[in-house]
Design an enzyme around this catalytic site. Sequence first.
Site, mmCIF file in Angstrom:
data_model
loop_
_atom_site.group_PDB
_atom_site.id
_atom_site.type_symbol
_atom_site.label_atom_id
_atom_site.label_comp_id
_atom_site.label_asym_id
_atom_site.label_seq_id
_atom_site.Cartn_x
_atom_site.Cartn_y
_atom_site.Cartn_z
ATOM 1 C CG ASP A 50 89.156 20.543 -26.287
ATOM 2 O OD1 ASP A 50 88.928 20.795 -25.095
ATOM 3 O OD2 ASP A 50 90.183 20.933 -26.882
ATOM 4 C CE1 TYR A 55 94.299 24.306 -29.376
ATOM 5 C CE2 TYR A 55 92.246 23.113 -29.673
ATOM 6 C CZ TYR A 55 93.391 23.348 -28.953
ATOM 7 O OH TYR A 55 93.646 22.624 -27.814
ATOM 8 C CE LYS A 84 91.656 23.463 -24.605
ATOM 9 N NZ LYS A 84 91.082 23.188 -25.935
ATOM 10 C CG HIS A 117 95.036 27.204 -24.260
ATOM 11 N ND1 HIS A 117 94.629 27.374 -25.559
ATOM 12 C CD2 HIS A 117 95.641 25.990 -24.240
ATOM 13 C CE1 HIS A 117 94.971 26.317 -26.269
ATOM 14 N NE2 HIS A 117 95.599 25.465 -25.500
#
Length: 293
Positions: A50, A55, A84, A117
């Site tokens: 994930d 990120y 996401k 997200h």
Amino acid sequence: MEDTQVARHVQLNDGTRMPLLGLGTWKCFQQTPIQGAVEAAIAAGYRHIDTAFSYKNEVEIGKALRSKMEQGIIRREDMFIVSKLWCTYFAPEDIPVCLNQSLQDLRLDYLDLYLIHFPVGLKKTGADLFPRKDGKILTSDTDYVDVWRGLEALQSSGKVRSIGVSNFSILQLERLLAHCKVPPAVNQVELHPYMVQKDLIEFCKSRNITLTAYSPFGSPGRPSELKRGEADPHKLLEDPVVAALAGKHRRSPAQIFDFSLSEEDMDALRGLDRGWKACAMEEIKSHPYYPFD
């Protein structure tokens, strides 16, 4: 044999099978070389990874996937890769841009699951993830229902196998279900014994939406500036109830979340519910689409 004793997959409402246990990669780029961490996870048997555009670690994850594929350890179809859509890419023309960047960085042709997200949009000003003016985060009034239609289009294109949401409330899911062509397969939310979310669990089950937990240990590795004082779940694994259950089953505190517990043990964990969140984004709580109470 797989699936004979402990279920290892869950079937989503679109027929896709998702491995139950996944490696979450938020924060990894700040502390640990993420490529090595993902390669070690794959070697240990993880097949669900994930990540997210926000990120900023998808290049390293892509290298890890490619390395293990070249070694013959995995094939693409063995892996379940989740990313996401970030909140600054909610405009219709920006949704495929965000996905394509993730695919490029991950060195993949498609994602197994793509999530919105967060339900609140942010204004796009350059490459800033959290654009600000005069110290305040700049939000937009983009409707998450319109964003969802963009994800439905991505699924039709074949670049995304399944689509879902993250951090959505019951009311937001009800509204989305009333307007969508494709129901969300997943709602990924913070879920742990200090944040049980029983009503949300029951609602998602009733609508055949799979609930995925993030921060299941209370996100103890967060930097101190992201912790929320006394009402923060980062010491969950140190809780006496968790420690007692770990001792009872001869497991570490973290391991009790990875095997079958009796209903009595589960009730003991549920009894720890305090409504403590690790991730709240309180700066934007005045926005009408803010999902948390």
